[in-house]
Motif scaffolding. Structure first.
Motif, PDB file in Angstrom:
ATOM      1  N   TYR A 218     -29.040  29.021  43.513  1.00 29.67           N
ATOM      2  CA  TYR A 218     -28.830  28.797  44.950  1.00 29.67           C
ATOM      3  C   TYR A 218     -28.053  29.971  45.543  1.00 29.67           C
ATOM      4  N   TYR A 269     -18.380  24.505  48.748  1.00 34.32           N
ATOM      5  CA  TYR A 269     -19.655  23.808  48.956  1.00 34.32           C
ATOM      6  C   TYR A 269     -19.442  22.315  49.239  1.00 34.32           C
TER       7      TYR A 269
ATOM      8  N   ARG B  14     -23.624  29.934  51.969  1.00 34.33           N
ATOM      9  CA  ARG B  14     -24.425  28.813  51.474  1.00 34.33           C
ATOM     10  C   ARG B  14     -24.113  27.585  52.296  1.00 34.33           C
ATOM     11  N   THR B  15     -25.097  26.710  52.394  1.00 38.20           N
ATOM     12  CA  THR B  15     -24.903  25.486  53.157  1.00 38.20           C
ATOM     13  C   THR B  15     -24.970  24.274  52.239  1.00 38.20           C
ATOM     14  N   GLY B  16     -24.292  23.222  52.667  1.00 39.84           N
ATOM     15  CA  GLY B  16     -24.329  21.939  51.961  1.00 39.84           C
ATOM     16  C   GLY B  16     -24.323  20.823  52.986  1.00 39.84           C
ATOM     17  N   ASP B  17     -24.681  19.622  52.576  1.00 41.74           N
ATOM     18  CA  ASP B  17     -24.779  18.517  53.526  1.00 41.74           C
ATOM     19  C   ASP B  17     -23.964  17.318  53.085  1.00 41.74           C
ATOM     20  N   LYS B  18     -23.508  16.565  54.062  1.00 39.62           N
ATOM     21  CA  LYS B  18     -22.950  15.225  53.852  1.00 39.62           C
ATOM     22  C   LYS B  18     -23.486  14.388  54.992  1.00 39.62           C
ATOM     23  N   ARG B  21     -23.980  15.857  58.584  1.00 38.44           N
ATOM     24  CA  ARG B  21     -23.027  16.948  58.789  1.00 38.44           C
ATOM     25  C   ARG B  21     -23.362  18.078  57.819  1.00 38.44           C
ATOM     26  N   ASN B  23     -22.114  21.749  56.105  1.00 36.73           N
ATOM     27  CA  ASN B  23     -21.035  22.726  55.931  1.00 36.73           C
ATOM     28  C   ASN B  23     -21.651  24.051  55.533  1.00 36.73           C
ATOM     29  N   VAL B  25     -20.545  27.802  54.156  1.00 35.67           N
ATOM     30  CA  VAL B  25     -19.520  28.660  53.582  1.00 35.67           C
ATOM     31  C   VAL B  25     -19.917  30.100  53.846  1.00 35.67           C
ATOM     32  N   VAL B  72     -17.965  23.608  59.726  1.00 35.06           N
ATOM     33  CA  VAL B  72     -18.461  22.237  59.633  1.00 35.06           C
ATOM     34  C   VAL B  72     -19.153  21.909  60.949  1.00 35.06           C
ATOM     35  N   VAL B  81     -30.674  13.846  55.070  1.00 36.38           N
ATOM     36  CA  VAL B  81     -31.816  13.881  54.158  1.00 36.38           C
ATOM     37  C   VAL B  81     -32.544  12.539  54.089  1.00 36.38           C
ATOM     38  N   ASN B  82     -31.844  11.439  54.347  1.00 36.70           N
ATOM     39  CA  ASN B  82     -32.497  10.136  54.270  1.00 36.70           C
ATOM     40  C   ASN B  82     -33.114   9.694  55.589  1.00 36.70           C
ATOM     41  N   ASP B  88     -36.534  20.073  55.731  1.00 35.43           N
ATOM     42  CA  ASP B  88     -35.258  20.497  55.148  1.00 35.43           C
ATOM     43  C   ASP B  88     -34.123  19.595  55.628  1.00 35.43           C
ATOM     44  N   GLY B  91     -30.666  20.775  54.962  1.00 28.67           N
ATOM     45  CA  GLY B  91     -30.180  21.969  55.658  1.00 28.67           C
ATOM     46  C   GLY B  91     -29.958  23.149  54.736  1.00 28.67           C
ATOM     47  N   LYS B  92     -30.669  23.174  53.606  1.00 24.64           N
ATOM     48  CA  LYS B  92     -30.424  24.229  52.615  1.00 24.64           C
ATOM     49  C   LYS B  92     -30.829  25.621  53.105  1.00 24.64           C
ATOM     50  N   SER B  93     -31.748  25.680  54.064  1.00 26.21           N
ATOM     51  CA  SER B  93     -32.207  26.991  54.551  1.00 26.21           C
ATOM     52  C   SER B  93     -31.301  27.567  55.638  1.00 26.21           C
TER      53      SER B  93
END
Lengths: 454, 125
Positions: A218, A269, B14-18, B21, B23, B25, B72, B81-82, B88, B91-93
């Motif tokens: 990643y 992350y 890089r991106t991550g999700d919750k 939302r 995030n 970095v 954020v 995602v659900n 996507d 939001g990984k892209s």
């Protein structure tokens, strides 16, 4: 005491089943307490396992167990490498029984297995009681049925299981980072209120829990961030000392890279406020963390600070989310954009007539596959692409409504623009989820030992 | 004298999700670039880049010891995602939306990655 070594061989259920081999080989050659962790429970995975358990009380564990554990089980048992995994999902005891069967089939000694449950609160709190504790996600007060509701347990039950001599610990829902903090509590006997060390252990787990994401996965962006040997990327190993200082590295001879950038990207992350990352055992403050490259593929991480654990525990609640319908069709060659534009208009008109309230999303793969918005009109004027794949998507409470969209896309074959090709359609049941904050008294972790100590 | 470079030249993301939302970095390749990025890649600038996704709130957390930032962004994943109808939902892209931001750097600013072995896709002004 010497260092503790914790390897991670999976960051999600779809991860590589051969990732563990080099990690185990590296751990086997190290001296000191050694552990191997697997994180395989995404939010919805547990709900799917719960549905499976309803069908068959002997199932309901993560299917990833079946392909990930056999390649490493014999060697871990022989070398004294303890395995900590959340393969248990909705049925940790059944996962433990399945591991016993695997050991028999492999002809290795029977492992001493701990199954940890007590995270399931679906029977303890009603839908309304959960709804009143919701902090985000789907509106639970309107849900027909709670499919799953699970607290994120902390590291203490994992440490207790290891204290009792378990070779393998299988859990249901625990904080991902607890899969590493548990072994550290066990090995170092850190007191439960030594917040800075608990914070360091939580950070170690956080860095490991996504597997290769800290070792060059990643991450690669050719020409900007080159990663050697990505096809055989090595999965991470954390070396942790008694003070909580962490070194992130990876097995010799593997691909990938561990450097300042891979480690910082993963440190933050999926974090919200870096001064207050809430875990079950501690609140982790990352603002004083230092990251230093101390050798090839060796990065030291220090300076994690902790504050007392939050009063509540997070839970994920899953409910029925209806159906997602998706269908695709391609247009290629001269004037492809105009034909795709026409096809989009035809489908919109047909669906509007048959089901006016169905919200249809259209993406134009080849022009804009992921950065569009559901409420954007399709506009392919001026598109240079001569190979466009339209993707249509809609969701509905019942399968039949979403099927109307899929039927209309398929009908483009004979009744749409020229050259429409390669229709694929798919209807997927969906789960919707919400997060809740739950009082700690509802967490009743239970450690069940199966088999006998070696 | 300044020149314009794409953020990708001087930073990593890089991106991550919750849930709904995201995030993001952002790490400076060379810590010496931290003040430049801090001044130009503000929460407001990132909100502009994400305007089509209608963020309800964008917060930037500064991590000077790491020469990094954590952004954020609330409500930018169409439900997450659900729930998203998009491909996507995680939001990984989306880190690359931000890495495309042009940055003005002074001509004598610290070297870019790999000692500027590669051509810089920007213009000198």
């Amino acid at each position: 005491m010497a260092k503790v070594f914790i390897g991670a061989a999976a960051g999600f259920a779809g991860d590589r089943s051969d990732a563990g081999g080099p990690v185990v080989a590296s751990l086997a050659a190290a001296s000191g307490p050694r552990f191997l962790m697997y994180e395989t429970l995404a939010e919805r995975t547990l709900a799917l396992c719960q549905l499976e358990r309803r069908q068959n009380p002997l199932r309901g564990y993560s299917p990833a167990l079946e392909r990930m554990l056999p390649p490493v089980l014999a060697r871990c048992l022989a070398a004294g490498i303890k395995i900590i995994a959340n393969f248990g999902a909705a049925n940790p005891t059944a996962a433990a029984r399945r591991i016993e069967e695997m050991a028999r089939a492999l002809g290795v000694r029977p492992p001493y297995i701990a199954a940890i449950d007590g995270d399931d609160i679906a029977g303890k709190l009603s839908a309304n009681e959960l709804a009143s504790r919701r902090i985000d996600g789907v509106d639970l007060s309107r849900a027909r049925e709670i499919i799953s509701a699970n607290l994120y347990l902390g590291a203490q039950p994992i440490a207790q299981a290891l204290d009792q001599g378990a070779d393998i610990v299988v859990t249901g829902r625990v904080a991902d980072s607890a899969l590493a903090l548990g072994p550290l509590l066990h090995a170092f006997r850190w007191p439960a209120d030594d917040w800075d060390r608990l914070a360091a252990g939580t950070l170690a787990g956080h860095l490991l829990e996504c597997g290769a994401q800290v070792t060059g996965g990643y991450f690669a962006d050719p020409g900007y961030k080159d990663v050697p040997g990505l096809a055989e990327v090595g999965y991470p190993i954390a070396e942790v000392d008694e003070t909580g200082e962490i070194v992130i590295t990876k097995p010799a001879g593997t691909g990938g890279v561990v450097d300042r950038l891979t480690v910082i990207e993963q440190t933050l992350y999926e974090i919200h406020d870096p001064s207050a990352y809430l875990a079950p055992d501690v609140v982790l403050d990352l603002t004083a963390v230092d990251v230093a490259e101390i050798g090839k593929d060796r990065v030291r991480v220090s300076g994690a600070r902790g504050r007392p654990a939050p009063e509540t525990l997070k839970a994920t609640v899953c409910v029925d989310g209806g159906f997602l319908g998706e269908a695709e069709i391609s247009y290629a060659g001269p004037n492809a954009a105009a034909r795709a534009q026409l096809a989009a208009g035809v489908v919109r008109a047909r669906v509007r007539k048959r089901l006016p309230n169905l919200n249809v999303r259209i993406d134009s793969i080849g022009v804009r596959s992921v950065w569009g918005a559901t409420d954007s009109p399709t506009d392919l004027r001026g598109a240079q692409a001569n190979d466009i794949r339209l993707r249509f998507a809609a969701e509905s409470a019942n399968a039949a409504d979403a099927e109307i969209l899929l039927d209309e896309v398929e009908a483009l074959y004979c009744a749409g623009p020229a050259g429409g090709a390669g229709v694929r359609r798919r209807l997927t049941p969906r789960l919707a989820s919400a997060s809740c904050l739950i009082e700690r008294r509802f967490a009743q972790p239970r450690v069940t030992m199966l088999g006998a100590p070696a | 004298m300044t020149r314009s470079v794409r953020l990708q030249e001087i930073a990593s993301a890089r991106t991550g999700d919750k849930g709904n939302r995201l995030n993001l970095v952002l790490v400076c390749r060379d810590p010496a670039h931290y003040p430049i990025v801090a001044a130009q890649v503000t929460a407001e600038r990132v909100a502009e880049v994400f305007a089509a996704r209608k963020p309800t709130r964008v917060v930037r957390y500064n991590l000077p010891r790491l020469a990094a930032f954590n952004f954020v962004l609330d409500d930018v994943l169409e439900g997450g995602v659900n729930a998203s109808l998009g491909l996507d939902g995680h939001g990984k892209s989306l880190s690359f939306l931000v890495l495309d931001i042009p940055i003005e750097i002074t001509a004598d600013a610290p070297r870019l990655h790999d000692g500027e072995k590669r051509s810089i896709r920007g213009t000198v002004s």
